[in-house]
Design a protein around this motif. Structure first.
Motif, PDB file in Angstrom:
ATOM      1  N   GLY A 102      11.649  14.794 -16.306  1.00  0.00           N
ATOM      2  CA  GLY A 102      12.184  13.812 -15.556  1.00  0.00           C
ATOM      3  C   GLY A 102      12.423  15.677 -13.980  1.00  0.00           C
ATOM      4  N   VAL A 103      11.744  16.141 -13.594  1.00  0.00           N
ATOM      5  CA  VAL A 103      12.051  16.932 -12.804  1.00  0.00           C
ATOM      6  C   VAL A 103      10.917  16.123 -11.355  1.00  0.00           C
ATOM      7  N   PRO A 104      12.310  16.076 -10.283  1.00  0.00           N
ATOM      8  CA  PRO A 104      11.046  15.132  -9.098  1.00  0.00           C
ATOM      9  C   PRO A 104       9.691  15.536  -8.422  1.00  0.00           C
ATOM     10  N   VAL A 105       9.760  15.267  -7.702  1.00  0.00           N
ATOM     11  CA  VAL A 105       8.650  15.786  -6.901  1.00  0.00           C
ATOM     12  C   VAL A 105       8.969  15.882  -5.574  1.00  0.00           C
ATOM     13  N   PRO A 106       9.158  17.662  -4.883  1.00  0.00           N
ATOM     14  CA  PRO A 106       9.329  18.005  -3.404  1.00  0.00           C
ATOM     15  C   PRO A 106       9.470  16.520  -2.421  1.00  0.00           C
ATOM     16  N   VAL A 107      10.376  16.465  -1.984  1.00  0.00           N
ATOM     17  CA  VAL A 107      10.360  16.018  -0.563  1.00  0.00           C
ATOM     18  C   VAL A 107       9.069  15.720  -0.184  1.00  0.00           C
ATOM     19  N   GLU A 108       9.107  16.598   0.459  1.00  0.00           N
ATOM     20  CA  GLU A 108       8.075  17.051   1.275  1.00  0.00           C
ATOM     21  C   GLU A 108       6.761  16.827   0.872  1.00  0.00           C
ATOM     22  N   LYS A 109       6.493  16.498   0.163  1.00  0.00           N
ATOM     23  CA  LYS A 109       5.052  16.491  -0.867  1.00  0.00           C
ATOM     24  C   LYS A 109       4.916  15.239  -1.614  1.00  0.00           C
ATOM     25  N   ARG A 110       5.310  14.414  -0.836  1.00  0.00           N
ATOM     26  CA  ARG A 110       5.366  12.933  -0.911  1.00  0.00           C
ATOM     27  C   ARG A 110       4.981  12.199  -0.006  1.00  0.00           C
ATOM     28  N   PRO A 111       3.402  11.583  -0.598  1.00  0.00           N
ATOM     29  CA  PRO A 111       2.832  10.433   1.147  1.00  0.00           C
ATOM     30  C   PRO A 111       4.146  10.202   2.142  1.00  0.00           C
ATOM     31  N   PHE A 112       5.049  10.002   1.465  1.00  0.00           N
ATOM     32  CA  PHE A 112       6.371   8.424   2.083  1.00  0.00           C
ATOM     33  C   PHE A 112       7.359   9.759   1.837  1.00  0.00           C
ATOM     34  N   LEU A 113       8.743   9.666   2.160  1.00  0.00           N
ATOM     35  CA  LEU A 113      10.112  10.059   2.378  1.00  0.00           C
ATOM     36  C   LEU A 113      10.542   8.995   0.833  1.00  0.00           C
TER      37      LEU A 113
ATOM     38  N   LEU B 219       0.720  -0.756  -0.130  1.00  0.00           N
ATOM     39  CA  LEU B 219      -0.009  -0.165  -0.129  1.00  0.00           C
ATOM     40  C   LEU B 219       0.718   1.097  -0.319  1.00  0.00           C
ATOM     41  N   SER B 220       1.546   1.149   1.093  1.00  0.00           N
ATOM     42  CA  SER B 220       3.294   1.883   0.549  1.00  0.00           C
ATOM     43  C   SER B 220       3.391   2.506  -0.857  1.00  0.00           C
ATOM     44  N   VAL B 221       3.686   1.611  -1.487  1.00  0.00           N
ATOM     45  CA  VAL B 221       4.239   1.873  -3.132  1.00  0.00           C
ATOM     46  C   VAL B 221       2.756   2.699  -3.855  1.00  0.00           C
ATOM     47  N   ILE B 222       2.188   1.879  -3.803  1.00  0.00           N
ATOM     48  CA  ILE B 222       0.482   2.563  -4.616  1.00  0.00           C
ATOM     49  C   ILE B 222       0.604   3.735  -4.439  1.00  0.00           C
ATOM     50  N   ILE B 223       0.468   3.951  -2.889  1.00  0.00           N
ATOM     51  CA  ILE B 223       0.260   5.989  -2.496  1.00  0.00           C
ATOM     52  C   ILE B 223       0.927   6.574  -2.312  1.00  0.00           C
ATOM     53  N   GLN B 224       2.166   6.358  -2.657  1.00  0.00           N
ATOM     54  CA  GLN B 224       3.893   6.980  -2.692  1.00  0.00           C
ATOM     55  C   GLN B 224       2.834   7.372  -4.542  1.00  0.00           C
TER      56      GLN B 224
END
Length: 392
Positions: A341-352, A320-325
């Motif tokens: 190519g531009v990553p989602v900012p770490v603080e905006k991700r559901p998990f680090l 589930l953590s992978v699906i949610i992420q």
């Protein structure tokens, strides 16, 4: 094989002590001891062979900044071959090989081991990609299809479309109910729904086991706990007195799977000897895909598949953590129109980071502590799973 030898010695010559091989409990104990011995005896030579002769090391992404990643990149992989050996050899020695349940589990182990081996081998010879994901899924689907059809149509398997519902007083469930709207056709076509469910279970649990195999000892530790619980469930399901007392589906000859499952526990515990942090070897997909397939098929055979979300709660939250992420990052990318190519900012991700065990690593929790806590949770879930036999 030894079962048949000592059965012959007992009947032909009244050989002292030969009759003990008639007891599943004795053969299950011998199976786990033999499995552990195989792992401990072959572990060091196998590791040295992989390092010195083949040079097959793990592919660890050091750029992810995980604890000890540089060292892990020097660790040999494909240790799943050891696990498969330590499962198959004791099973062949101590189980009744004319038992359809045992044969299905041997086939499951070899098939999923082959799929995982192809993935590991291609990673080492053709780059990091390995076996394309769709081919791994095809392998899992084919296994689920074969197992579902065998359970449904093999003459030696009783009550093929029935299972046990946890927490319910009258807990026997017939899959035919799902297609009861078909009227008289329900009995003839319920197997299609059942086979589809088996395919889903095998694919989901095998992939979840693969995701859980991310840090030293976590996959083997959790698998050993799950295997022990399944061994007990197989034994009570195949014992006419215990199954009647617990009011669960009685499955003649299913108790023989206790011999297989104890070999599985011995193999995973033995591998943990070399896989605890810092790991001397990794199992690779050869082991992780096979472990997940074994747990899934075993649960289906003993009619306890509906307990898997509880027993395999670690696998469930990892999945589930992978699906949610993944879904969370996709929504953020669409909303903010991030270019490729531009990553989602770490603080905006559901998990680090996902799977979940990496999230805790990123939070600064030591790898050993993450593993031990996950194993402790797995033990609690296994105890709770066994308690559902009476909690209704």
């Amino acid at each position: 094989m030894l079962y048949y030898l000592f059965d012959w010695l007992d009947k032909a010559f009244d050989f002292p002590g030969a009759g003990v091989f008639q007891y599943i409990s004795f053969r299950a104990a011998a199976s786990i001891v033999t499995s552990l011995f195989i792992m401990l005896a072959l572990g060091k030579p196998f590791i040295k062979w992989m390092q010195n002769k083949l040079g097959i090391m793990d592919e660890v992404r050091t750029e992810l900044g995980l604890e000890g990643a540089a060292q892990k990149a020097k660790t040999p992989t494909m240790g799943g071959l050891l696990i498969l050996t330590a499962i198959i050899v004791p099973t062949l020695l101590f189980a009744k090989l004319d038992n359809i349940y045992v044969l299905i589990m041997i086939g499951t182990t070899l098939w999923m081991g082959l799929v995982g081996f192809l993935d590991d081998y291609l990673k080492k010879t053709r780059g990091k990609a390995g076996l394309p994901g769709r081919y791994k899924v095809i392998g899992q689907v084919l296994l689920g299809l074969a197992v579902g059809l065998l359970i449904t149509f093999h003459p030696d398997i009783n009550q093929p479309l029935k299972t046990t519902i946890p927490f319910v007083k009258n807990n026997e469930f017939d899959y035919t109910w799902l297609v009861s709207w078909m009227g008289d056709w329900a009995v003839d076509y319920a197997w299609i729904i059942y086979v589809a469910i088996v395919i889903f279970i095998v694919t989901a649990v095998s992939n979840a086991s693969n995701l859980t195999d991310g840090i030293d000892g976590i996959a083997t530790g959790v698998a050993a706990v799950n295997g022990g619980a399944l061994a007990l469930l197989a034994w009570v399901s195949g014992n006419v007195i215990m199954s009647s007392y617990l009011n669960i589906v009685y499955l003649p000859n299913i108790g023989e799977l206790a011999v297989f499952s104890t070999a599985f526990v011995g193999a995973t515990l033995g591998f943990l000897w070399f896989n605890t942090h810092p790991a001397e070897i990794f199992m690779g997909d050869t082991g992780s895909l096979a472990i997940g397939g074994i747990i899934a098929v075993f649960a289906v055979l003993i009619r306890k598949e509906l307990l898997l979300p509880v027993l395999c709660g670690i696998y469930l939250v990892e999945d589930l953590s992978v699906i949610i992420q993944t879904s969370g990052c996709k929504r953020y990318r669409r909303k903010h129109k991030l270019p490729v190519g531009v990553p989602v900012p770490v603080e905006k991700r559901p998990f680090l980071m996902s799977p979940l065990h990496h999230h805790y690593q990123k939070k600064g929790v030591a790898e050993e502590k993450v593993v031990m806590r996950f194993i402790i949770i797995a033990i609690l879930l296994a105890i709770f799973t066994l308690s559902t036999l009476k909690l209704r």
